[in-house]
Design a protein around this motif. Structure first.
Motif: not given
Length: 314
Positions: A61-63, A87-93, A104-113
């Protein structure tokens, strides 16, 4: 759990925020894309202030976050991979994930799992006090070094056992475990922003911290702490500043930790919360209540009521 099929994937909600049947009000709505029709086994659990869900699926899946829910809630989360790869991506990492890794991640900003097939993902909605600390910290989201730090390894082991043993714990034990986990996460976040000290300075700081813990019920003015360890007040402040906090903030946090522990103790339930606080050097009911809520995200009464409810459910 609720599913709504969209043209670009499946909206999934109600796996953490189990009280909300409406995706526009739920705080956990995500968009899931999968090669096959989305299906997963979800096992939600509550550990005190922490909502969790153990999610297993056969297909990759892609979340990504669903914007309306993310914009309103500002949730901060922790995800632990129990099996599979991802893999997990957020804040350019970009953070690769193997079994035993967390992010650790935030739902305030875009992410991709991205999760591969035959995965098991344990996700936790953090309490508001921990979320506030994360907002102030730097480089904690999608940081692949955190699980490899000493505190991170302890946390990963705790969470893995918690996921496997959740159904064996009673209500009180679950609440207490939630408090322990929140404490370790806060330690991890603070540790991520600290500078390393030379061995001699680290030894001095260890002795100072031990001294503070043994005298939390006393006044603890900085000049007395410095004198007891044969250093200047300026040096004392410098040691703590390199750890990302002031002497006063450290003392206040340690006192609040002790107060929180005592408020959860059934043997002390007959004492008013402000009396418990005064025993640890924080006086004034209104002042104490504001400090407690700022640190832990709930009032002393709400915190105590949560433990009383858990005890009544045993």
């Amino acid at each position: 759990m609720h599913l709504e099929t969209q043209h670009d994937g499946t909206l999934v909600f109600g796996y953490l925020d189990t009280d909300s049947p409406d995706r526009f009000r739920a705080s956990d709505t995500v968009l899931v894309k999968a090669a096959a029709p989305y299906a997963a086994e979800m096992r939600p659990e509550r550990f005190g202030a922490l909502n969790t869900c153990d999610i297993s699926g056969e297909h990759g899946v892609q979340v990504s976050p669903h914007a309306p829910a993310a914009a309103r809630d500002g949730a901060h989360l922790l995800g632990l991979l129990l099996s599979g790869d991802g893999t997990f991506e957020q804040d350019g990492r970009r953070c690769p994930l193997s079994p035993g890794d967390f992010v650790l991640y935030s739902a305030e900003r875009p992410f991709r799992l991205d999760l591969g097939g035959n995965y098991r993902w344990f996700v936790m909605h953090l309490d508001s006090g921990t979320a506030k600390l994360m907002r102030l910290a730097r480089n904690t989201t999608a940081n692949q070094e955190l699980p490899r730090s000493p505190s991170g390894r302890v946390l990963a082991a705790m969470l893995t056992e918690l996921a496997h043993r959740a159904r064996d714990l009673g209500p009180v034990a679950r609440s207490e475990m939630g408090e322990h986990v929140s404490g370790v996460i806060r330690t991890l976040v603070r540790e991520a922003g600290r500078q390393s000290l030379p061995a001699d300075q680290a030894h001095v700081l260890d002795r100072i911290i031990d001294h503070i813990d043994r005298h939390l019920a006393d006044g603890l003015p900085p000049v007395e702490i410095a004198t007891a360890h044969h250093i200047s007040v300026r040096s004392l402040h410098a040691l703590f500043q390199r750890q990302g906090e002031t002497v006063g903030a450290h003392i206040r946090r340690r006192r609040l930790d002790r107060i929180r522990r005592d408020l959860a103790d059934p043997a002390l339930a007959h004492l008013p919360a402000y009396t418990v606080a005064a025993r640890w050097g924080i006086r004034g009911p209104s002042h104490f209540s504001k400090l407690f809520k700022a640190e832990f995200g709930v009032s002393p009464r709400e915190f105590r009521d949560r433990f009383r409810l858990s005890a009544a459910q045993e």
